[in-house]
Design a protein around this motif. Structure first.
Motif, PDB file in Angstrom:
ATOM      1  N   ASP A   5      74.376 -40.590  38.679  1.00  0.00           N
ATOM      2  CA  ASP A   5      74.510 -39.152  38.910  1.00  0.00           C
ATOM      3  C   ASP A   5      74.062 -38.790  40.322  1.00  0.00           C
ATOM      4  OD1 ASP A   5      75.416 -38.378  36.332  1.00  0.00           O
ATOM      5  OD2 ASP A   5      73.365 -38.639  35.569  1.00  0.00           O
ATOM      6  N   SER A   6      74.670 -37.730  40.872  1.00  0.00           N
ATOM      7  CA  SER A   6      74.214 -37.188  42.137  1.00  0.00           C
ATOM      8  C   SER A   6      72.786 -36.688  41.979  1.00  0.00           C
ATOM      9  CB  SER A   6      75.120 -36.036  42.565  1.00  0.00           C
ATOM     10  OG  SER A   6      74.642 -35.440  43.738  1.00  0.00           O
ATOM     11  N   GLY A   7      71.950 -36.922  42.994  1.00  0.00           N
ATOM     12  CA  GLY A   7      70.559 -36.500  42.924  1.00  0.00           C
ATOM     13  C   GLY A   7      69.633 -37.532  42.345  1.00  0.00           C
ATOM     14  N   PRO A  26      75.400 -45.629  50.782  1.00  0.00           N
ATOM     15  CA  PRO A  26      75.487 -44.451  49.910  1.00  0.00           C
ATOM     16  C   PRO A  26      75.215 -43.171  50.699  1.00  0.00           C
ATOM     17  CG  PRO A  26      73.406 -45.574  49.559  1.00  0.00           C
ATOM     18  CD  PRO A  26      74.218 -46.459  50.460  1.00  0.00           C
ATOM     19  N   VAL A  27      75.808 -42.092  50.283  1.00  0.00           N
ATOM     20  CA  VAL A  27      75.567 -40.785  50.897  1.00  0.00           C
ATOM     21  C   VAL A  27      74.287 -40.205  50.302  1.00  0.00           C
ATOM     22  CG1 VAL A  27      76.455 -38.438  51.241  1.00  0.00           C
ATOM     23  CG2 VAL A  27      78.026 -40.401  51.254  1.00  0.00           C
ATOM     24  N   VAL A  28      73.321 -39.890  51.149  1.00  0.00           N
ATOM     25  CA  VAL A  28      72.031 -39.402  50.670  1.00  0.00           C
ATOM     26  C   VAL A  28      71.657 -38.116  51.396  1.00  0.00           C
ATOM     27  CG1 VAL A  28      71.216 -41.725  50.118  1.00  0.00           C
ATOM     28  CG2 VAL A  28      70.757 -40.769  52.379  1.00  0.00           C
ATOM     29  N   HIS A  29      70.709 -37.388  50.802  1.00  0.00           N
ATOM     30  CA  HIS A  29      70.142 -36.227  51.471  1.00  0.00           C
ATOM     31  C   HIS A  29      69.224 -36.698  52.598  1.00  0.00           C
ATOM     32  CE1 HIS A  29      71.155 -32.809  48.726  1.00  0.00           C
ATOM     33  NE2 HIS A  29      71.417 -33.825  47.913  1.00  0.00           N
ATOM     34  N   ARG A  30      69.094 -35.887  53.642  1.00  0.00           N
ATOM     35  CA  ARG A  30      68.157 -36.224  54.707  1.00  0.00           C
ATOM     36  C   ARG A  30      66.734 -35.930  54.243  1.00  0.00           C
ATOM     37  NH1 ARG A  30      65.940 -31.821  56.959  1.00  0.00           N
ATOM     38  NH2 ARG A  30      67.081 -29.840  57.056  1.00  0.00           N
ATOM     39  N   ILE A 174      59.493 -29.897  47.349  1.00  0.00           N
ATOM     40  CA  ILE A 174      60.029 -30.856  48.319  1.00  0.00           C
ATOM     41  C   ILE A 174      61.070 -31.747  47.652  1.00  0.00           C
ATOM     42  CG2 ILE A 174      59.429 -32.923  49.665  1.00  0.00           C
ATOM     43  CD1 ILE A 174      56.825 -31.439  50.417  1.00  0.00           C
ATOM     44  N   ARG A 175      60.779 -32.218  46.445  1.00  0.00           N
ATOM     45  CA  ARG A 175      61.765 -33.049  45.734  1.00  0.00           C
ATOM     46  C   ARG A 175      63.035 -32.265  45.432  1.00  0.00           C
ATOM     47  NH1 ARG A 175      56.934 -34.935  43.154  1.00  0.00           N
ATOM     48  NH2 ARG A 175      57.219 -33.492  41.394  1.00  0.00           N
ATOM     49  N   ARG A 176      62.875 -30.981  45.091  1.00  0.00           N
ATOM     50  CA  ARG A 176      64.052 -30.147  44.809  1.00  0.00           C
ATOM     51  C   ARG A 176      64.895 -29.941  46.061  1.00  0.00           C
ATOM     52  NH1 ARG A 176      68.097 -28.368  44.008  1.00  0.00           N
ATOM     53  NH2 ARG A 176      68.786 -26.631  42.693  1.00  0.00           N
ATOM     54  N   ILE A 177      64.239 -29.653  47.185  1.00  0.00           N
ATOM     55  CA  ILE A 177      64.965 -29.462  48.440  1.00  0.00           C
ATOM     56  C   ILE A 177      65.656 -30.753  48.865  1.00  0.00           C
ATOM     57  CG2 ILE A 177      64.661 -28.957  50.906  1.00  0.00           C
ATOM     58  CD1 ILE A 177      62.360 -27.079  50.057  1.00  0.00           C
ATOM     59  N   ALA A 178      65.032 -31.887  48.545  1.00  0.00           N
ATOM     60  CA  ALA A 178      65.612 -33.183  48.894  1.00  0.00           C
ATOM     61  C   ALA A 178      66.793 -33.561  48.017  1.00  0.00           C
ATOM     62  CB  ALA A 178      64.544 -34.273  48.813  1.00  0.00           C
ATOM     63  N   GLY A 179      67.093 -32.761  47.003  1.00  0.00           N
ATOM     64  CA  GLY A 179      68.274 -33.011  46.185  1.00  0.00           C
ATOM     65  C   GLY A 179      68.029 -33.754  44.898  1.00  0.00           C
ATOM     66  N   GLN A 180      66.769 -34.066  44.573  1.00  0.00           N
ATOM     67  CA  GLN A 180      66.510 -34.786  43.335  1.00  0.00           C
ATOM     68  C   GLN A 180      66.757 -33.888  42.130  1.00  0.00           C
ATOM     69  OE1 GLN A 180      62.893 -37.785  44.573  1.00  0.00           O
ATOM     70  NE2 GLN A 180      63.193 -37.270  42.456  1.00  0.00           N
ATOM     71  N   THR A 181      67.374 -34.447  41.100  1.00  0.00           N
ATOM     72  CA  THR A 181      67.588 -33.682  39.876  1.00  0.00           C
ATOM     73  C   THR A 181      66.339 -33.690  38.996  1.00  0.00           C
ATOM     74  OG1 THR A 181      68.583 -35.679  38.924  1.00  0.00           O
ATOM     75  CG2 THR A 181      70.075 -34.020  39.822  1.00  0.00           C
ATOM     76  N   ASP A 182      65.534 -34.751  39.062  1.00  0.00           N
ATOM     77  CA  ASP A 182      64.289 -34.827  38.286  1.00  0.00           C
ATOM     78  C   ASP A 182      63.119 -34.445  39.192  1.00  0.00           C
ATOM     79  OD1 ASP A 182      64.620 -37.059  39.875  1.00  0.00           O
ATOM     80  OD2 ASP A 182      63.617 -38.423  38.500  1.00  0.00           O
TER      81      ASP A 182
END
Length: 238
Positions: A5-7, A26-30, A174-182
């Motif tokens: 899954d994304s995130g 892989p395409v990742v968030h900065r 910070i985890r949310r801004i970084a794109g993590q779903t968990d």
């Protein structure tokens, strides 16, 4: 079929999956850029050999910087201490906002004579989302957005409050801004030994120490400045 899954955070197990499917780029968030601003004329560098009765060393910067550096998702762009001067605070806050996605501040959010943070945020075009929450420790906590869409989190100046609320609020954000779903903090259940019987109309975050039989014991504390008790803790329960 969908493999990941994304995130999803890239753990060693996820690295194995990526390698198996030949996904080497892989395409990742900065990384999330973070600035840390501590405030207060009474706060001195941790290397200060002697203190006067009204002074203290900057344990907040030490704790928050260490916590942020423990995350692979964040880069610290600025660590600065600001005196209780509104002009200096505005200049530092403007610089920090330009250089980072998240500005973490300690102190200056209560109602004292030198607590300039809320009005300074407004003066640079920021919008306060909330000021004060029914929590202990950390009731005088502030969150705001900058004009460019960044985040400002004003933590209380008391060391125990700043440390616990950095973990409770800043790290999930910070985890949310970084794109993590968990992105939320994991909350394992523990058995609390000798739970406090006094009830208060606040959500409590109580420092505890884990024992060998997998129970948590509340540590006797002397308030939001008791770093010795915090240093002996395994974490906190809420």
């Amino acid at each position: 079929s969908l493999v990941l899954d994304s995130g999803t955070a890239i753990t060693p197990a996820v690295m194995a999956v990526l390698g198996n499917f030949g996904c080497v780029t892989p395409v990742v968030h900065r990384h999330v850029n973070v600035a840390i601003l501590t405030t207060g004329d009474e706060v001195l560098p941790t290397s200060t050999p002697e203190l006067k009765p009204w002074q203290l060393r900057n344990s907040n910067a030490a704790a928050i910087e260490s916590m942020i550096r423990s995350s692979p998702l964040a880069n610290i762009r600025l660590v600065e201490h600001v005196a209780d001067d509104q002009k200096a605070l505005r200049e530092s806050l403007e610089l920090a906002s330009r250089q980072s996605d998240v500005v973490l501040m300690t102190g200056g959010v209560s109602k004292g004579d030198y607590d300039y943070v809320p009005e300074t945020i407004a003066s640079i075009g920021g919008k306060i989302v909330f000021l004060g929450l029914p929590i202990r420790p950390g009731k005088p906590i502030l969150a705001a957005t900058t004009s460019s869409g960044g985040l400002i989190l004003g933590l209380p100046g008391n060391p125990v409050s700043a440390t616990i609320n950095c973990h409770r609020f800043a790290m999930p954000l910070i985890r949310r801004i970084a794109g993590q779903t968990d992105w939320r903090n994991g909350c394992p259940s523990v058995m609390l030994d000798d739970a406090p019987t006094k009830t208060i109309p606040l959500h409590r975050m109580l420092p505890v120490r884990m024992s060998s039989n997998n129970t948590a014991k509340a540590l006797p504390g002397l308030g939001s400045g008791d770093l010795v008790s915090l240093g002996k803790s395994s974490g906190y329960v809420s």
